[in-house]
Design a protein around this motif. Structure first.
Motif, PDB file in Angstrom:
ATOM      1  N   ARG A 113       0.880  -1.452  -0.010  1.00  0.00           N
ATOM      2  CA  ARG A 113      -0.153  -0.049   0.024  1.00  0.00           C
ATOM      3  C   ARG A 113       0.882   1.230  -0.009  1.00  0.00           C
ATOM      4  O   ARG A 113       0.446   2.196  -0.548  1.00  0.00           O
ATOM      5  CB  ARG A 113      -0.836   0.029   1.067  1.00  0.00           C
ATOM      6  CG  ARG A 113      -2.152  -1.000   1.185  1.00  0.00           C
ATOM      7  CD  ARG A 113      -3.240  -0.609   0.095  1.00  0.00           C
ATOM      8  NE  ARG A 113      -4.257  -1.457   0.146  1.00  0.00           N
ATOM      9  CZ  ARG A 113      -5.476  -1.032   0.866  1.00  0.00           C
ATOM     10  NH1 ARG A 113      -5.459   0.097   1.519  1.00  0.00           N
ATOM     11  NH2 ARG A 113      -6.300  -1.881   0.785  1.00  0.00           N
ATOM     12  N   ALA A 114       2.221   1.118   0.595  1.00  0.00           N
ATOM     13  CA  ALA A 114       2.981   2.243   0.666  1.00  0.00           C
ATOM     14  C   ALA A 114       3.614   2.519  -0.799  1.00  0.00           C
ATOM     15  O   ALA A 114       4.545   3.268  -0.784  1.00  0.00           O
ATOM     16  CB  ALA A 114       3.831   2.430   1.752  1.00  0.00           C
ATOM     17  N   GLY A 115       3.630   1.459  -1.622  1.00  0.00           N
ATOM     18  CA  GLY A 115       4.262   1.612  -2.874  1.00  0.00           C
ATOM     19  C   GLY A 115       5.350   0.845  -3.021  1.00  0.00           C
ATOM     20  O   GLY A 115       6.137   0.845  -4.160  1.00  0.00           O
ATOM     21  N   VAL A 116       5.640  -0.160  -1.946  1.00  0.00           N
ATOM     22  CA  VAL A 116       7.069  -0.968  -1.820  1.00  0.00           C
ATOM     23  C   VAL A 116       6.822  -2.120  -3.113  1.00  0.00           C
ATOM     24  O   VAL A 116       5.981  -2.851  -2.938  1.00  0.00           O
ATOM     25  CB  VAL A 116       7.338  -1.347  -0.463  1.00  0.00           C
ATOM     26  CG1 VAL A 116       8.483  -2.410  -0.581  1.00  0.00           C
ATOM     27  CG2 VAL A 116       7.576  -0.237   0.253  1.00  0.00           C
ATOM     28  N   THR A 117       7.937  -2.393  -3.588  1.00  0.00           N
ATOM     29  CA  THR A 117       7.911  -3.639  -4.525  1.00  0.00           C
ATOM     30  C   THR A 117       9.149  -4.359  -4.479  1.00  0.00           C
ATOM     31  O   THR A 117      10.121  -3.953  -3.733  1.00  0.00           O
ATOM     32  CB  THR A 117       7.958  -3.046  -5.934  1.00  0.00           C
ATOM     33  OG1 THR A 117       8.977  -2.047  -6.211  1.00  0.00           O
ATOM     34  CG2 THR A 117       6.660  -2.381  -6.394  1.00  0.00           C
ATOM     35  N   GLY A 118       9.108  -5.559  -4.719  1.00  0.00           N
ATOM     36  CA  GLY A 118      10.553  -6.402  -4.632  1.00  0.00           C
ATOM     37  C   GLY A 118      10.432  -6.856  -3.212  1.00  0.00           C
ATOM     38  O   GLY A 118      11.565  -6.838  -2.543  1.00  0.00           O
ATOM     39  N   ILE A 119       9.443  -7.180  -2.682  1.00  0.00           N
ATOM     40  CA  ILE A 119       9.513  -7.549  -1.241  1.00  0.00           C
ATOM     41  C   ILE A 119      10.148  -8.975  -1.052  1.00  0.00           C
ATOM     42  O   ILE A 119       9.772  -9.844  -2.005  1.00  0.00           O
ATOM     43  CB  ILE A 119       8.029  -7.535  -0.592  1.00  0.00           C
ATOM     44  CG1 ILE A 119       7.727  -5.923  -0.660  1.00  0.00           C
ATOM     45  CG2 ILE A 119       7.956  -8.044   0.922  1.00  0.00           C
ATOM     46  CD1 ILE A 119       6.149  -5.931  -0.168  1.00  0.00           C
ATOM     47  N   THR A 120      10.803  -9.159  -0.175  1.00  0.00           N
ATOM     48  CA  THR A 120      11.329 -10.667   0.442  1.00  0.00           C
ATOM     49  C   THR A 120      11.114 -10.806   1.702  1.00  0.00           C
ATOM     50  O   THR A 120      11.179  -9.817   2.494  1.00  0.00           O
ATOM     51  CB  THR A 120      12.941 -10.583   0.176  1.00  0.00           C
ATOM     52  OG1 THR A 120      13.071 -10.413  -1.235  1.00  0.00           O
ATOM     53  CG2 THR A 120      13.409 -11.845   0.790  1.00  0.00           C
ATOM     54  N   VAL A 121      10.536 -12.277   1.919  1.00  0.00           N
ATOM     55  CA  VAL A 121      10.078 -12.615   3.449  1.00  0.00           C
ATOM     56  C   VAL A 121      11.148 -13.627   3.694  1.00  0.00           C
ATOM     57  O   VAL A 121      11.212 -14.594   2.993  1.00  0.00           O
ATOM     58  CB  VAL A 121       8.569 -13.120   3.427  1.00  0.00           C
ATOM     59  CG1 VAL A 121       8.670 -13.583   4.708  1.00  0.00           C
ATOM     60  CG2 VAL A 121       7.753 -11.983   3.085  1.00  0.00           C
ATOM     61  N   ASP A 122      12.049 -13.514   4.628  1.00  0.00           N
ATOM     62  CA  ASP A 122      13.015 -14.254   5.158  1.00  0.00           C
ATOM     63  C   ASP A 122      12.519 -14.825   6.288  1.00  0.00           C
ATOM     64  O   ASP A 122      12.371 -14.249   7.456  1.00  0.00           O
ATOM     65  CB  ASP A 122      14.635 -13.554   5.292  1.00  0.00           C
ATOM     66  CG  ASP A 122      15.566 -14.419   5.706  1.00  0.00           C
ATOM     67  OD1 ASP A 122      15.460 -15.682   5.171  1.00  0.00           O
ATOM     68  OD2 ASP A 122      16.255 -14.177   6.574  1.00  0.00           O
ATOM     69  N   PHE A 123      12.209 -16.285   6.309  1.00  0.00           N
ATOM     70  CA  PHE A 123      11.846 -16.969   7.616  1.00  0.00           C
ATOM     71  C   PHE A 123      12.832 -17.663   8.316  1.00  0.00           C
ATOM     72  O   PHE A 123      14.089 -17.681   7.970  1.00  0.00           O
ATOM     73  CB  PHE A 123      10.887 -18.324   6.892  1.00  0.00           C
ATOM     74  CG  PHE A 123       9.687 -17.676   6.476  1.00  0.00           C
ATOM     75  CD1 PHE A 123       8.351 -17.496   7.084  1.00  0.00           C
ATOM     76  CD2 PHE A 123       9.697 -17.821   4.799  1.00  0.00           C
ATOM     77  CE1 PHE A 123       7.221 -17.220   6.448  1.00  0.00           C
ATOM     78  CE2 PHE A 123       8.390 -17.416   4.239  1.00  0.00           C
ATOM     79  CZ  PHE A 123       7.306 -17.027   4.964  1.00  0.00           C
ATOM     80  N   THR A 124      12.522 -17.658   9.925  1.00  0.00           N
ATOM     81  CA  THR A 124      13.569 -18.244  10.727  1.00  0.00           C
ATOM     82  C   THR A 124      12.801 -19.046  11.636  1.00  0.00           C
ATOM     83  O   THR A 124      11.520 -18.945  11.582  1.00  0.00           O
ATOM     84  CB  THR A 124      14.343 -17.134  11.389  1.00  0.00           C
ATOM     85  OG1 THR A 124      15.372 -17.889  12.049  1.00  0.00           O
ATOM     86  CG2 THR A 124      13.526 -16.179  12.204  1.00  0.00           C
ATOM     87  N   MET A 125      13.284 -19.840  12.467  1.00  0.00           N
ATOM     88  CA  MET A 125      13.078 -20.477  13.530  1.00  0.00           C
ATOM     89  C   MET A 125      13.602 -20.288  14.865  1.00  0.00           C
ATOM     90  O   MET A 125      14.629 -20.872  15.348  1.00  0.00           O
ATOM     91  CB  MET A 125      13.192 -22.365  13.392  1.00  0.00           C
ATOM     92  CG  MET A 125      12.306 -22.459  11.933  1.00  0.00           C
ATOM     93  SD  MET A 125      12.623 -24.154  11.347  1.00  0.00           S
ATOM     94  CE  MET A 125      11.759 -25.179  12.824  1.00  0.00           C
ATOM     95  N   PRO A 126      13.221 -19.387  15.521  1.00  0.00           N
ATOM     96  CA  PRO A 126      14.152 -18.748  16.623  1.00  0.00           C
ATOM     97  C   PRO A 126      14.356 -19.652  17.733  1.00  0.00           C
ATOM     98  O   PRO A 126      15.620 -19.477  18.705  1.00  0.00           O
ATOM     99  CB  PRO A 126      12.998 -17.447  17.304  1.00  0.00           C
ATOM    100  CG  PRO A 126      12.286 -17.098  16.070  1.00  0.00           C
ATOM    101  CD  PRO A 126      12.050 -18.533  15.223  1.00  0.00           C
ATOM    102  N   ASP A 127      13.672 -20.500  17.890  1.00  0.00           N
ATOM    103  CA  ASP A 127      13.823 -21.802  19.131  1.00  0.00           C
ATOM    104  C   ASP A 127      14.659 -22.970  18.403  1.00  0.00           C
ATOM    105  O   ASP A 127      14.588 -24.062  19.366  1.00  0.00           O
ATOM    106  CB  ASP A 127      12.575 -21.921  19.967  1.00  0.00           C
ATOM    107  CG  ASP A 127      11.537 -22.808  19.169  1.00  0.00           C
ATOM    108  OD1 ASP A 127      11.839 -22.801  17.886  1.00  0.00           O
ATOM    109  OD2 ASP A 127      10.539 -22.951  19.649  1.00  0.00           O
ATOM    110  N   LEU A 128      15.162 -22.874  17.397  1.00  0.00           N
ATOM    111  CA  LEU A 128      15.401 -24.072  16.832  1.00  0.00           C
ATOM    112  C   LEU A 128      16.822 -24.741  17.541  1.00  0.00           C
ATOM    113  O   LEU A 128      16.680 -25.869  17.854  1.00  0.00           O
ATOM    114  CB  LEU A 128      16.019 -23.963  15.367  1.00  0.00           C
ATOM    115  CG  LEU A 128      16.642 -25.077  14.508  1.00  0.00           C
ATOM    116  CD1 LEU A 128      15.620 -26.299  14.622  1.00  0.00           C
ATOM    117  CD2 LEU A 128      17.008 -24.524  13.168  1.00  0.00           C
ATOM    118  N   ILE A 129      17.697 -23.755  17.853  1.00  0.00           N
ATOM    119  CA  ILE A 129      18.948 -24.229  18.485  1.00  0.00           C
ATOM    120  C   ILE A 129      18.579 -24.844  19.951  1.00  0.00           C
ATOM    121  O   ILE A 129      19.225 -25.741  20.434  1.00  0.00           O
ATOM    122  CB  ILE A 129      20.028 -23.181  18.664  1.00  0.00           C
ATOM    123  CG1 ILE A 129      20.017 -22.702  17.273  1.00  0.00           C
ATOM    124  CG2 ILE A 129      21.223 -23.454  19.315  1.00  0.00           C
ATOM    125  CD1 ILE A 129      20.750 -23.531  16.474  1.00  0.00           C
TER     126      ILE A 129
END
Length: 331
Positions: A113-129
Motif C-alpha cells: 500500500r505504501a508503494g514498495v515492490t520487490g518484497i522478500t520474506v526471510d523465515f527463521t525458527m528462533p527456538d531451533l537451537i
C-alpha cells in the motif's frame, strides 16, 4: 488501535523484556515520584501489558494495531537513527499457521500500500537451537551461546573447532526457501522438527507469489522473544530490514501465558524516500473561496492551500490547481 505511553516506569517495561534489550532503555528519574522512568525501545511489550490488563476480558483472538515513536539507547551501523517510527499489528490468543499467515499477509500488504515492490520474506525458527540442544544435539548454556555465534557468522570452521559438527548442515539450509527447506528436512532425520517445518512451509505457501521467499533457520537478530516462527521483511532499493515479526507468548500477571503472533515495521526509510506520499494534486484556495466546496474537495482526498493575503501565489506554494468559484482549474 491502541496508543501506549512513550514513557513508563522502568520496572513495568523490563518485566516484559528479555536479554540484551533491557540495556536499550533510555532512563531518567521522575522528579515527583522519584521512581525511574524509561522511554520505550519497542512497543510490543506494551501491547502485551494492555492485552493482559485493560483488555484481558475481550474475546480472543484479539487484534490490535499501533503506531508511535521508539527510542533506543544505541544505534546500529545500517540504521544509525536512535529514534524511529514503529507501526505494527498483533494477533493475541492464537499462534496457529492460519493466524501467522494472516499476520505475514497484512505486513506484506501494508508495504505494498505504501508503494514498495520487490518484497522478500526471510523465515527463521528462533527456538531451533534450543530444541536441538535439549534433544539430539545436546549443549549446555555456554555451548549454546558459542554455537549461535558461529551460526550467525556462518562459520563452518568455527563450529568444527568447538566440536559442534552436528550443527554444520544448518549453514547449508539457508537461502531460497524451497531448496533450504529441503535441506532442513534432510537434516531432521528423526522427525523432531516435522510440525515446525510443516507450519513454516504452510505459511510460506500462503504468500507464495506475493513476495520472494528465503529461509535462514538460525537467524536470531531481532528475535529475542519469538519462539517457533519468525520472519524478516526486506525490499528492493532499501538497505537492511523494513520490519520483523513472529510468534511469541504473553505472560499474564497470574503467571499464565497466552500465544500471540505479530509484526513491527520501521517505515522511516520509506518516508525519507517519499513512499506513501499523497499523489492527489494540491489546490489553491484564493481569498473569499467557497468554504463548503473546499470541504467537499478535502473529503474527496484533495489537499487544499488557502490564501492568507492577496500576495500569496499558488505556484510558489506548490499548487497545481486553483479553485475558481466551483470550478477546478489547472495551473
Amino acid at each position: 488501535r491502541v496508543t501506549p505511553p512513550l514513557a513508563e516506569y522502568e520496572d513495568g517495561l523490563t518485566e516484559r523484556m528479555q536479554g540484551a534489550s533491557r540495556n536499550d532503555l533510555m532512563r531518567f528519574v521522575d522528579p515527583i515520584s522519584q521512581r525511574t522512568l524509561a522511554l520505550r525501545p519497542d512497543m510490543t511489550m506494551q501491547i502485551g501489558r494492555i492485552a493482559t490488563t485493560s483488555l484481558v476480558d475481550r474475546p480472543r483472538p484479539l487484534r490490535l494495531s499501533y503506531s508511535g515513536q521508539v527510542l533506543k539507547l544505541r544505534s546500529g551501523q545500517l540504521q544509525p537513527e536512535r529514534s524511529r517510527l514503529q507501526i505494527g499489528a498483533e494477533l493475541i490468543g492464537n499462534d496457529s499457521v492460519v493466524a501467522a499467515s494472516e499476520i505475514v499477509t497484512v505486513a506484506i500488504e501494508a508495504l505494498e500500500r505504501a508503494g514498495v515492490t520487490g518484497i522478500t520474506v526471510d523465515f527463521t525458527m528462533p527456538d531451533l537451537i534450543d530444541i536441538l540442544a535439549a534433544g539430539p544435539l545436546p549443549l549446555n548454556q555456554a555451548q549454546i551461546a558459542e554455537v549461535r555465534g558461529e551460526l550467525d557468522m556462518k562459520d563452518a570452521g568455527g563450529l568444527s573447532a568447538i566440536g559442534a559438527t552436528g550443527y554444520l548442515p544448518l549453514i547449508e539450509a539457508t537461502g531460497p526457501f524451497d531448496e533450504a527447506m529441503a535441506r532442513l528436512r534432510d537434516f531432521d532425520t528423526g522427525g523432531l522438527l516435522n510440525s515446525r517445518l510443516d507450519g513454516v512451509s504452510q505459511i510460506a505457501e500462503s504468500i507464495r507469489g506475493k513476495a520472494s521467499l528465503t529461509l535462514d533457520p538460525t537467524e536470531r537478530h531481532g528475535f529475542e522473544y519469538q519462539n517457533w516462527f519468525g520472519f524478516t521483511l526486506y525490499a528492493d532499493r532499501f538497505i537492511g530490514a523494513l520490519g520483523r515479526g513472529g510468534s511469541y507468548e504473553i505472560v499474564h500477571p497470574n503467571g499464565t501465558s497466552e500465544a500471540a503472533v505479530g509484526f513491527s515495521l520501521y517505515p522511516n526509510p520509506l518516508i525519507d524516500a517519499g513512499f506513501g506520499a499523497k499523489t492527489r494534486d494540491q489546490i489553491f484556495l484564493p481569498l473569499g473561496y467557497d468554504i463548503q466546496r473546499a470541504g467537499e474537495l478535502r473529503n474527496q482526498g484533495w489537499r487544499t492551500v488557502a490564501a492568507l493575503s492577496d500576495k500569496d501565489d499558488a505556484q510558489t506554494l506548490g499548487c497545481t490547481h486553483i479553485l475558481n468559484g466551483d470550478e477546478i482549474q489547472t495551473l
